[in-house]
Write a protein that holds these residues in place. Sequence first.
Motif, PDB file in Angstrom:
ATOM      1  N   SER A  65       0.832  -1.214   0.000  1.00 57.46           N
ATOM      2  CA  SER A  65       0.000   0.000   0.000  1.00 57.46           C
ATOM      3  C   SER A  65       0.861   1.256   0.000  1.00 57.46           C
ATOM      4  O   SER A  65       0.577   2.227  -0.711  1.00 57.46           O
TER       5      SER A  65
ATOM      6  N   PRO B  70      -7.655  -5.179   6.215  1.00 62.72           N
ATOM      7  CA  PRO B  70      -8.330  -3.972   5.708  1.00 62.72           C
ATOM      8  C   PRO B  70      -7.957  -2.702   6.483  1.00 62.72           C
ATOM      9  O   PRO B  70      -7.749  -1.644   5.885  1.00 62.72           O
ATOM     10  N   VAL B  71      -7.857  -2.822   7.796  1.00 62.77           N
ATOM     11  CA  VAL B  71      -7.459  -1.672   8.619  1.00 62.77           C
ATOM     12  C   VAL B  71      -6.041  -1.240   8.264  1.00 62.77           C
ATOM     13  O   VAL B  71      -5.730  -0.047   8.212  1.00 62.77           O
TER      14      VAL B  71
ATOM     15  N   ALA C 272      -4.400  -1.482   5.370  1.00 69.69           N
ATOM     16  CA  ALA C 272      -4.310  -0.768   4.095  1.00 69.69           C
ATOM     17  C   ALA C 272      -4.822   0.658   4.220  1.00 69.69           C
ATOM     18  O   ALA C 272      -4.206   1.609   3.713  1.00 69.69           O
ATOM     19  N   ILE C 273      -5.949   0.834   4.910  1.00 69.41           N
ATOM     20  CA  ILE C 273      -6.561   2.160   5.027  1.00 69.41           C
ATOM     21  C   ILE C 273      -5.654   3.120   5.807  1.00 69.41           C
ATOM     22  O   ILE C 273      -5.435   4.271   5.400  1.00 69.41           O
ATOM     23  N   THR C 274      -5.111   2.663   6.936  1.00 71.62           N
ATOM     24  CA  THR C 274      -4.288   3.552   7.762  1.00 71.62           C
ATOM     25  C   THR C 274      -2.953   3.873   7.092  1.00 71.62           C
ATOM     26  O   THR C 274      -2.411   4.966   7.289  1.00 71.62           O
TER      27      THR C 274
ATOM     28  N   LEU D  76      -2.452   4.288   3.818  1.00 69.36           N
ATOM     29  CA  LEU D  76      -2.738   5.344   2.849  1.00 69.36           C
ATOM     30  C   LEU D  76      -3.027   6.671   3.557  1.00 69.36           C
ATOM     31  O   LEU D  76      -2.645   7.737   3.077  1.00 69.36           O
ATOM     32  N   GLY D  77      -3.664   6.595   4.736  1.00 66.54           N
ATOM     33  CA  GLY D  77      -3.931   7.810   5.498  1.00 66.54           C
ATOM     34  C   GLY D  77      -2.650   8.469   5.987  1.00 66.54           C
ATOM     35  O   GLY D  77      -2.519   9.701   5.931  1.00 66.54           O
TER      36      GLY D  77
END
Length: 256
Positions: free
Chosen positions: A63, A211-212, A214-216, A218-219
């Motif tokens: 990511s 899933p958590v 990947a999101i964090t 990118l954040g």
Amino acid sequence: MTSLLADPWFYAVALPAVILIGLSKGGFGGALGVVGVPLMSLAMPPVQAAGILLPILVLMDISALWAWRGKPRDRLTIKNMLPGAVAGITIGWATAAMVSEAMVKLIVGVIAFGFVLRWLWQKFSGLDKPHPHNTPAGVFWGTVSGFTSFVAHAGGPPYQVYALPLRQSPQLYTATSVLFFALVNAVKLIPYFALGELDTSNLTASAVLMPVAAITTLGGAAVVRHMKAEIFYPITYALVFFLSLKLIWDGVLEIL
């Protein structure tokens, strides 16, 4: 493993750990990601925590590489540190049964603490200037980073000892560190698999948390892109300082 996934305490420690690691991987928080294994160790053995986190780290690396695609990287940092990192991983693999996680926490904590003290002294003495690349230093700190990364996914502080004094822009620093640790974690898959830490039960727990992750990641990358160097570096050094105190405290307590 079914009991672990059904245990609310697992999520209570695993989710914050993955969020912190994800933000760190994205570039916001630097070495803060080393709290992952100690935090998850509150609910499971440290070795299992490290095994569950490694596939998540690899996903975060993918990511982060995507988030920082096309950005310039410092090839000299990679060239100087990666050979040492591979050697450090090999040493960690060979000594896995002899070196406790408590010892690694104490070593990493002392290194990080001394590093921050040196930075403060240089800053207030007017000597806080960019340092040039140094191949022997890069190999040495790369080796330390590879070793601590293998044992406890704690390669960030040794990496920063070499890379932060280069005073790269936040974007260049982060894009370079993302590539370095992506390569380090890819290499670590081999010995972790050989040690049996990538079994079906650990991989199942990893998949639940991905899933958590990947999101964090990118954040974290989105935050760093908008940070100026005069903000980025003090925040990074402050996080390393508080982290060093926690690692020293935890290491001493566990050894005693």
